[in-house]
Design a protein around this motif. Sequence first.
Motif, PDB file in Angstrom:
ATOM      1  N   PRO A  33     -29.451  58.848 -10.642  1.00  0.00           N
ATOM      2  CA  PRO A  33     -28.858  57.969 -11.653  1.00  0.00           C
ATOM      3  C   PRO A  33     -27.359  58.183 -11.856  1.00  0.00           C
ATOM      4  CG  PRO A  33     -30.971  58.762 -12.415  1.00  0.00           C
ATOM      5  CD  PRO A  33     -30.703  59.455 -11.113  1.00  0.00           C
ATOM      6  N   GLN A  34     -26.888  59.414 -11.751  1.00  0.00           N
ATOM      7  CA  GLN A  34     -25.446  59.651 -11.857  1.00  0.00           C
ATOM      8  C   GLN A  34     -24.692  58.953 -10.733  1.00  0.00           C
ATOM      9  OE1 GLN A  34     -24.934  63.890 -11.878  1.00  0.00           O
ATOM     10  NE2 GLN A  34     -25.385  64.106 -14.059  1.00  0.00           N
ATOM     11  N   ILE A  35     -25.230  59.053  -9.525  1.00  0.00           N
ATOM     12  CA  ILE A  35     -24.573  58.418  -8.379  1.00  0.00           C
ATOM     13  C   ILE A  35     -24.523  56.907  -8.572  1.00  0.00           C
ATOM     14  CG2 ILE A  35     -24.714  57.999  -5.895  1.00  0.00           C
ATOM     15  CD1 ILE A  35     -26.240  60.689  -5.687  1.00  0.00           C
ATOM     16  N   THR A  36     -25.670  56.344  -8.929  1.00  0.00           N
ATOM     17  CA  THR A  36     -25.726  54.887  -9.034  1.00  0.00           C
ATOM     18  C   THR A  36     -24.898  54.384 -10.213  1.00  0.00           C
ATOM     19  OG1 THR A  36     -27.799  55.107 -10.254  1.00  0.00           O
ATOM     20  CG2 THR A  36     -27.935  54.652  -7.896  1.00  0.00           C
ATOM     21  N   ALA A  37     -24.815  55.173 -11.273  1.00  0.00           N
ATOM     22  CA  ALA A  37     -23.973  54.762 -12.398  1.00  0.00           C
ATOM     23  C   ALA A  37     -22.527  54.647 -11.939  1.00  0.00           C
ATOM     24  CB  ALA A  37     -24.105  55.764 -13.552  1.00  0.00           C
ATOM     25  N   ARG A  38     -22.065  55.668 -11.195  1.00  0.00           N
ATOM     26  CA  ARG A  38     -20.679  55.643 -10.733  1.00  0.00           C
ATOM     27  C   ARG A  38     -20.440  54.479  -9.769  1.00  0.00           C
ATOM     28  NH1 ARG A  38     -17.000  60.856  -9.267  1.00  0.00           N
ATOM     29  NH2 ARG A  38     -17.882  61.460 -11.267  1.00  0.00           N
ATOM     30  N   ALA A  39     -21.464  54.120  -9.017  1.00  0.00           N
ATOM     31  CA  ALA A  39     -21.311  53.034  -8.045  1.00  0.00           C
ATOM     32  C   ALA A  39     -21.585  51.671  -8.668  1.00  0.00           C
ATOM     33  CB  ALA A  39     -22.233  53.275  -6.851  1.00  0.00           C
ATOM     34  N   GLY A  40     -22.018  51.659  -9.918  1.00  0.00           N
ATOM     35  CA  GLY A  40     -22.295  50.386 -10.568  1.00  0.00           C
ATOM     36  C   GLY A  40     -23.575  49.729 -10.091  1.00  0.00           C
ATOM     37  N   LEU A  41     -24.584  50.535  -9.802  1.00  0.00           N
ATOM     38  CA  LEU A  41     -25.860  49.999  -9.309  1.00  0.00           C
ATOM     39  C   LEU A  41     -27.000  50.705 -10.020  1.00  0.00           C
ATOM     40  CD1 LEU A  41     -24.931  49.961  -5.527  1.00  0.00           C
ATOM     41  CD2 LEU A  41     -25.285  47.953  -6.965  1.00  0.00           C
ATOM     42  N   THR A  42     -28.211  50.381  -9.633  1.00  0.00           N
ATOM     43  CA  THR A  42     -29.356  51.030 -10.267  1.00  0.00           C
ATOM     44  C   THR A  42     -30.029  52.002  -9.303  1.00  0.00           C
ATOM     45  OG1 THR A  42     -30.899  49.354  -9.547  1.00  0.00           O
ATOM     46  CG2 THR A  42     -29.811  48.979 -11.663  1.00  0.00           C
ATOM     47  N   THR A  43     -30.831  52.854  -9.875  1.00  0.00           N
ATOM     48  CA  THR A  43     -31.527  53.867  -9.082  1.00  0.00           C
ATOM     49  C   THR A  43     -32.370  53.238  -7.987  1.00  0.00           C
ATOM     50  OG1 THR A  43     -31.580  55.306 -10.998  1.00  0.00           O
ATOM     51  CG2 THR A  43     -33.135  55.787  -9.228  1.00  0.00           C
ATOM     52  N   ARG A  44     -33.081  52.192  -8.364  1.00  0.00           N
ATOM     53  CA  ARG A  44     -33.958  51.568  -7.384  1.00  0.00           C
ATOM     54  C   ARG A  44     -33.181  51.095  -6.152  1.00  0.00           C
ATOM     55  NH1 ARG A  44     -36.658  51.363  -4.294  1.00  0.00           N
ATOM     56  NH2 ARG A  44     -38.778  50.647  -3.933  1.00  0.00           N
ATOM     57  N   THR A  45     -32.002  50.612  -6.379  1.00  0.00           N
ATOM     58  CA  THR A  45     -31.182  50.132  -5.272  1.00  0.00           C
ATOM     59  C   THR A  45     -30.766  51.273  -4.351  1.00  0.00           C
ATOM     60  OG1 THR A  45     -30.378  48.281  -6.565  1.00  0.00           O
ATOM     61  CG2 THR A  45     -29.054  48.928  -4.688  1.00  0.00           C
ATOM     62  N   PHE A  46     -30.476  52.429  -4.935  1.00  0.00           N
ATOM     63  CA  PHE A  46     -30.130  53.588  -4.106  1.00  0.00           C
ATOM     64  C   PHE A  46     -31.205  53.836  -3.055  1.00  0.00           C
ATOM     65  CE2 PHE A  46     -30.263  58.013  -2.924  1.00  0.00           C
ATOM     66  CZ  PHE A  46     -28.938  58.357  -2.755  1.00  0.00           C
ATOM     67  N   PHE A  47     -32.444  53.856  -3.492  1.00  0.00           N
ATOM     68  CA  PHE A  47     -33.522  54.192  -2.567  1.00  0.00           C
ATOM     69  C   PHE A  47     -33.870  53.037  -1.635  1.00  0.00           C
ATOM     70  CE2 PHE A  47     -34.262  57.410  -5.901  1.00  0.00           C
ATOM     71  CZ  PHE A  47     -34.176  58.536  -5.112  1.00  0.00           C
ATOM     72  N   ARG A  48     -33.290  51.865  -1.890  1.00  0.00           N
ATOM     73  CA  ARG A  48     -33.439  50.811  -0.885  1.00  0.00           C
ATOM     74  C   ARG A  48     -32.477  51.049   0.272  1.00  0.00           C
ATOM     75  NH1 ARG A  48     -33.694  47.315  -5.021  1.00  0.00           N
ATOM     76  NH2 ARG A  48     -35.811  46.646  -5.527  1.00  0.00           N
ATOM     77  N   HIS A  49     -31.353  51.670   0.008  1.00  0.00           N
ATOM     78  CA  HIS A  49     -30.362  51.888   1.061  1.00  0.00           C
ATOM     79  C   HIS A  49     -30.553  53.213   1.784  1.00  0.00           C
ATOM     80  CE1 HIS A  49     -27.716  48.454   0.470  1.00  0.00           C
ATOM     81  NE2 HIS A  49     -28.008  48.540  -0.811  1.00  0.00           N
ATOM     82  N   PHE A  50     -31.102  54.208   1.058  1.00  0.00           N
ATOM     83  CA  PHE A  50     -31.246  55.541   1.649  1.00  0.00           C
ATOM     84  C   PHE A  50     -32.641  56.063   1.358  1.00  0.00           C
ATOM     85  CE2 PHE A  50     -26.872  54.906   0.209  1.00  0.00           C
ATOM     86  CZ  PHE A  50     -26.214  54.934   1.426  1.00  0.00           C
ATOM     87  N   ALA A  51     -33.265  56.617   2.387  1.00  0.00           N
ATOM     88  CA  ALA A  51     -34.655  57.048   2.235  1.00  0.00           C
ATOM     89  C   ALA A  51     -34.805  58.151   1.203  1.00  0.00           C
ATOM     90  CB  ALA A  51     -35.208  57.506   3.582  1.00  0.00           C
ATOM     91  N   ASP A  52     -33.805  59.009   1.097  1.00  0.00           N
ATOM     92  CA  ASP A  52     -33.834  60.016   0.033  1.00  0.00           C
ATOM     93  C   ASP A  52     -32.413  60.441  -0.293  1.00  0.00           C
ATOM     94  OD1 ASP A  52     -33.011  62.372   1.576  1.00  0.00           O
ATOM     95  OD2 ASP A  52     -34.927  62.109   2.591  1.00  0.00           O
ATOM     96  N   LYS A  53     -32.285  61.357  -1.227  1.00  0.00           N
ATOM     97  CA  LYS A  53     -30.964  61.705  -1.767  1.00  0.00           C
ATOM     98  C   LYS A  53     -30.043  62.242  -0.685  1.00  0.00           C
ATOM     99  CE  LYS A  53     -29.726  65.002  -5.082  1.00  0.00           C
ATOM    100  NZ  LYS A  53     -30.080  65.815  -6.269  1.00  0.00           N
TER     101      LYS A  53
END
Lengths: 189, 189
Positions: free
Chosen positions: A31-51
């Motif tokens: 969530p910290q990463i996605t907040a800084r990028a202006g996106l949501t957590t769910r979107t992070f895991f659509r682009h990358f399989a894991d952290k």
Amino acid sequence: MSRWQPGARERLERAALDLFLEQGFTETTVPQITARAGLTTRTFFRHFADKREVLFAGEEMVPELVARFMAEAPPSLGPMELITEGLAPAVAEIFEGRGLDYLLRRRAAIDAEPALHERELRKFALMSAALERGFRDRGADDLTARLAAEIAVTAVRIAVTRWLDQQGDPDLPATVNQTLAAMRRLTST
Amino acid sequence: MSRWQPGARERLERAALDLFLEQGFTETTVPQITARAGLTTRTFFRHFADKREVLFAGEEMVPELVARFMAEAPPSLGPMELITEGLAPAVAEIFEGRGLDYLLRRRAAIDAEPALHERELRKFALMSAALERGFRDRGADDLTARLAAEIAVTAVRIAVTRWLDQQGDPDLPATVNQTLAAMRRLTST
DNA sequence: TCAGTCATGGCACGTCGTGTCATGACTATC
DNA sequence: GATAGTCATGACACGACGTGCCATGACTGA
């Protein structure tokens, strides 16, 4: 999206690397990463399989590059000749895509976190497997193919380390060749 | 405990390996493992730092073994001599602790799961780091120490693979020496 | 205008791994 | 033996990770 922004992947990669270096990998939450990028957590895991994958994007293609490189090399070359003559330029193509600055920051993050270091090791293992297949396709027996592949990635791994230690000078192909030469010198002791 | 049972660690290791082979690593939950071992989830994580570690218990000592082995070797031996003359017996001590049967089942589980394979790679990386320190302590320069360490673990890794492929025959020291010989032959091509 | 596709948001959920406190068995010492 | 200390375990709450599912809104092409 109403207005264009740098691609989501790039924004996530940048934000993640910055946070990993500022706070450490474990302390950084998705969530910290996605907040800084202006996106949501769910979107992070659509682009990358894991952290971890946020630092290893685009490396799926390395095995294909290796396979192509080996298929295009003159069939007359034996495994060791192929390594000493063809490895350096091929490696440059793979590793010099991003700027040296990014690579140094990325390595700092990876070195600080065993989980990321493991992922890095897997990258090289995949490269080795691709090389091994290539050598076998060129007619090498199983043991020779495996040995040649492992020797090649070992040289590459050490060369990349040294190249980054030296801030990119001399360039990567030269460092690979130096490393290979040192390796031959040592093993013939 | 009112009645004695095989140690909790052993029971957990057995249950985990069985389940990994039956169902796969990802599909096996920690509660399933602990249920089979007659323990609770919290106890599992007291014995193992995470789910993967249940297949890698006791391997923290490998770096220490390596350090001791190198400190005891005759100081006159150069890096490559030390590898070709001392590696095989030292490796046997490390890898032959458990039965071949266990090692084969364990490898099957590891090969089926990338996350476990990564952990295996880290084990060898730690061994390499210990070797590198040892070579440096014996007076080798940085590059030589790194090269010698990586060459040694590469030989060991390949030898272990072949040794298991051949169901333990010939024995591990012989396989290590064969592998090293093949490696020298190849690099001198 | 309408249908299809694609990236994203939002939400619920199972699993992992940790912090914390309680309990019960064994041990040493008096 | 009684008492205190140590150690392995149980029990519970909790935050983070990663996934499945459905809704929404932007772009594309007929």
